[in-house]
Structure formats: structure tokens, C-alpha cells
Design an enzyme around this catalytic site. Structure first.
Site, PDB file in Angstrom:
ATOM      1  N   HIS A 139      -8.145   3.550  -3.070  1.00 28.60           N
ATOM      2  CA  HIS A 139      -8.049   2.170  -2.622  1.00 28.60           C
ATOM      3  C   HIS A 139      -7.961   1.253  -3.830  1.00 28.60           C
ATOM      4  O   HIS A 139      -8.887   1.135  -4.614  1.00 28.60           O
ATOM      5  CB  HIS A 139      -9.270   1.823  -1.763  1.00 28.60           C
ATOM      6  CG  HIS A 139      -9.261   0.412  -1.254  1.00 28.60           C
ATOM      7  ND1 HIS A 139     -10.398  -0.212  -0.800  1.00 28.60           N
ATOM      8  CD2 HIS A 139      -8.264  -0.491  -1.142  1.00 28.60           C
ATOM      9  CE1 HIS A 139     -10.094  -1.449  -0.424  1.00 28.60           C
ATOM     10  NE2 HIS A 139      -8.797  -1.629  -0.627  1.00 28.60           N
ATOM     11  N   CYS A 140      -6.832   0.577  -3.962  1.00 30.79           N
ATOM     12  CA  CYS A 140      -6.538  -0.204  -5.166  1.00 30.79           C
ATOM     13  C   CYS A 140      -7.608  -1.249  -5.464  1.00 30.79           C
ATOM     14  O   CYS A 140      -8.047  -1.397  -6.599  1.00 30.79           O
ATOM     15  CB  CYS A 140      -5.177  -0.864  -5.003  1.00 30.79           C
ATOM     16  SG  CYS A 140      -4.624  -1.825  -6.416  1.00 30.79           S
ATOM     17  N   PHE A 141      -8.059  -1.984  -4.448  1.00 27.63           N
ATOM     18  CA  PHE A 141      -8.968  -3.094  -4.693  1.00 27.63           C
ATOM     19  C   PHE A 141     -10.423  -2.654  -4.833  1.00 27.63           C
ATOM     20  O   PHE A 141     -11.291  -3.465  -5.083  1.00 27.63           O
ATOM     21  CB  PHE A 141      -8.804  -4.164  -3.615  1.00 27.63           C
ATOM     22  CG  PHE A 141      -7.625  -5.055  -3.889  1.00 27.63           C
ATOM     23  CD1 PHE A 141      -7.789  -6.314  -4.420  1.00 27.63           C
ATOM     24  CD2 PHE A 141      -6.329  -4.602  -3.650  1.00 27.63           C
ATOM     25  CE1 PHE A 141      -6.707  -7.122  -4.703  1.00 27.63           C
ATOM     26  CE2 PHE A 141      -5.235  -5.396  -3.924  1.00 27.63           C
ATOM     27  CZ  PHE A 141      -5.426  -6.666  -4.460  1.00 27.63           C
TER      28      PHE A 141
END
Length: 262
Positions: A176-178
Site C-alpha cells: 500500500h503506497c500511502f
């Protein structure tokens, strides 16, 4: 930097994908660097409701056709998810019943769309800025984004690995990038609010980014564009480009072979 063979050309004709984790310089001086990044800039506010596949395809169509730098802003009226070129479909498959899925042409991790402001920047190969390193371009764009937020009174910084309290690293990721801030992400109060990924081809450079988890003013997008260039021209996506994007979406982003390629 990862180099992806085109498959249709010689090894000299390659395309490279830069994820946000590959930035390596201290970006504390990016305030000065952002000024004059482009001599002129076309600005698109795309408010139409589009599938995730078509949104990705429009960005690629702009890369095919843009003659001067462009920035396109778009939002989502439905839950969607995009994941990087190198990501595994198995990591996002369970979200398919709830979200519109798309594999990006750029790298990076998993990004949930719905409440975010998404943007794409295209820099044609004929543009002087294209000759700069992908890392430098990435840092300057995020410096401009930071400046736009600060001008609104928001707390925002461009992260360095040495930043404490944010878990900032220089490692690559596919999650998950964030949830995984890395160097040159934009942070607010120690939390990641903006990240991006790039792809460089013979035609130019594409950067796709997402801004989320922060309240943005109605005029934020235009302020961001002005931080990149003082000569901004508002444009509307024409029918020919939209038609080309639908072709790309059908052949690529909307096809199962692309979505499940890894």
C-alpha cells in the site's frame, strides 16, 4: 533504475520506470529548483466520470500526443485501485468486488482512489526539462506541490530519509503506497499525503501522482500548476484524444492479460 525492454525494438530502445523510492537527493532546496521548471504548461481539469482503465489510457494518450508539458487533474466518483507495473495481481485481487482495478504503466505500489486528487504530468522529449534526470524532475514536481500546499497554510514538507517520526525509507515496495512513505514523498504532520511514479519513453516522461488525506482548497490544482509554470493554458480534452484513449484502454488497461500479467 529498472529498465523494461520494449519488446518491439532493439535494446537501445528501452523504456524505464521510476518509482518514488528511487529518488536519491536531499530535496531541502527544491523551493528554488521548482521555479521555471516549464516555459509553458497546458492544464486539463478532467471532471468526467471514467473507469480506472480509461483514466490510465488518457495519460498514455497525452504522452503520445503532447507537444508542450501538460498536467491533467482528475478525481474519482467511484472506488478504484491502481497498482504499479511491477505489482502482483494476487495482491489486489481481493479488492475486485469493491473497486475498479487498473495496472498502471508507471511503477510504485497500491493506491486506493476515491477521495483523492489524482494528477498526471507529461513532459515531451522535445522539452528542455526532459533532459534533466528523472530524479531531479520528480523532486522539482513534489517541491512545487509542497509550495502550493504551504501557500494554502498547510503543513507540508518533501521528505528525506533522515526525517524522523514518519518511517521514511529508501527501499522499494509493492504494498500500500500511502502506508510506506519513502524519500521525496510529500508529508504533512509526519504523514504521507502525496506520492507518485514515473515512466520515461522516447516520446517523453509521464508522472502519475495522488494527493490524499488532506483538505484541499477549490483552487489548489491551479495553484499547483502555477508553481510549476507561470504561463498556464487551460485546455479541454478533445474527442480525438478521448477516442485514442478508449482504444488504448480496450487493448491494454482494460484487458485481463495486462491486469494479470504478474
Amino acid at each position: 533504475m529498472t529498465v523494461i525492454p520494449d519488446g518491439r525494438a532493439s535494446p537501445a530502445r528501452t523504456e524505464e520506470s521510476l518509482t518514488i523510492s528511487e529518488t536519491s537527493r536531499d530535496v531541502s532546496t527544491s523551493l528554488d529548483m521548482t521555479k521555471g521548471l516549464f516555459a509553458s504548461l497546458n492544464v486539463y481539469h478532467d471532471i468526467a466520470s471514467r473507469s480506472a482503465a480509461v483514466n490510465m489510457a488518457i495519460d498514455e494518450a497525452l504522452l503520445e500526443t503532447a507537444e508542450i508539458p501538460t498536467i491533467r487533474f482528475y478525481t474519482w466518483d467511484h472506488p478504484a485501485l491502481s497498482f504499479g507495473y511491477f505489482g502482483k495481481f494476487a495482491d489486489v485481487e481481493n479488492h475486485a468486488p469493491q473497486r475498479d482495478l487498473a495496472r498502471r504503466w508507471t511503477g510504485g505500489g497500491i493506491v486506493f482512489h476515491g477521495d483523492d486528487l489524482t494528477y498526471s504530468i507529461v513532459i515531451p522529449a522535445t522539452e528542455p526539462a526532459f533532459s534533466e534526470s528523472s530524479r531531479s524532475i520528480y523532486e522539482k514536481i513534489h517541491g512545487a506541490l509542497r509550495d502550493a500546499l504551504v501557500s494554502e497554510g498547510q503543513d507540508a514538507v518533501v521528505a528525506a530519509v533522515a526525517d524522523r517520526g514518519a518511517g521514511v525509507s529508501d527501499a522499494d515496495y509493492n504494498g500500500h503506497c500511502f502506508a510506506n512513505p519513502v524519500r521525496a514523498d510529500v508529508l504533512s504532520n509526519g504523514r504521507k499525503i502525496a506520492g507518485a511514479a514515473q515512466r520515461r519513453t522516447r516520446r517523453g516522461l509521464l508522472q502519475q501522482g495522488s494527493i490524499q488525506g488532506i483538505q484541499l482548497a477549490n483552487k489548489f490544482a491551479d495553484q499547483f500548476a502555477r508553481e510549476l509554470c507561470s504561463e498556464c493554458y487551460h485546455k479541454t480534452l478533445d474527442e480525438h484524444l478521448i477516442s485514442r484513449a478508449h482504444e488504448i484502454a480496450e487493448e491494454k488497461y482494460g484487458a485481463q492479460v495486462w491486469l494479470r500479467k504478474r
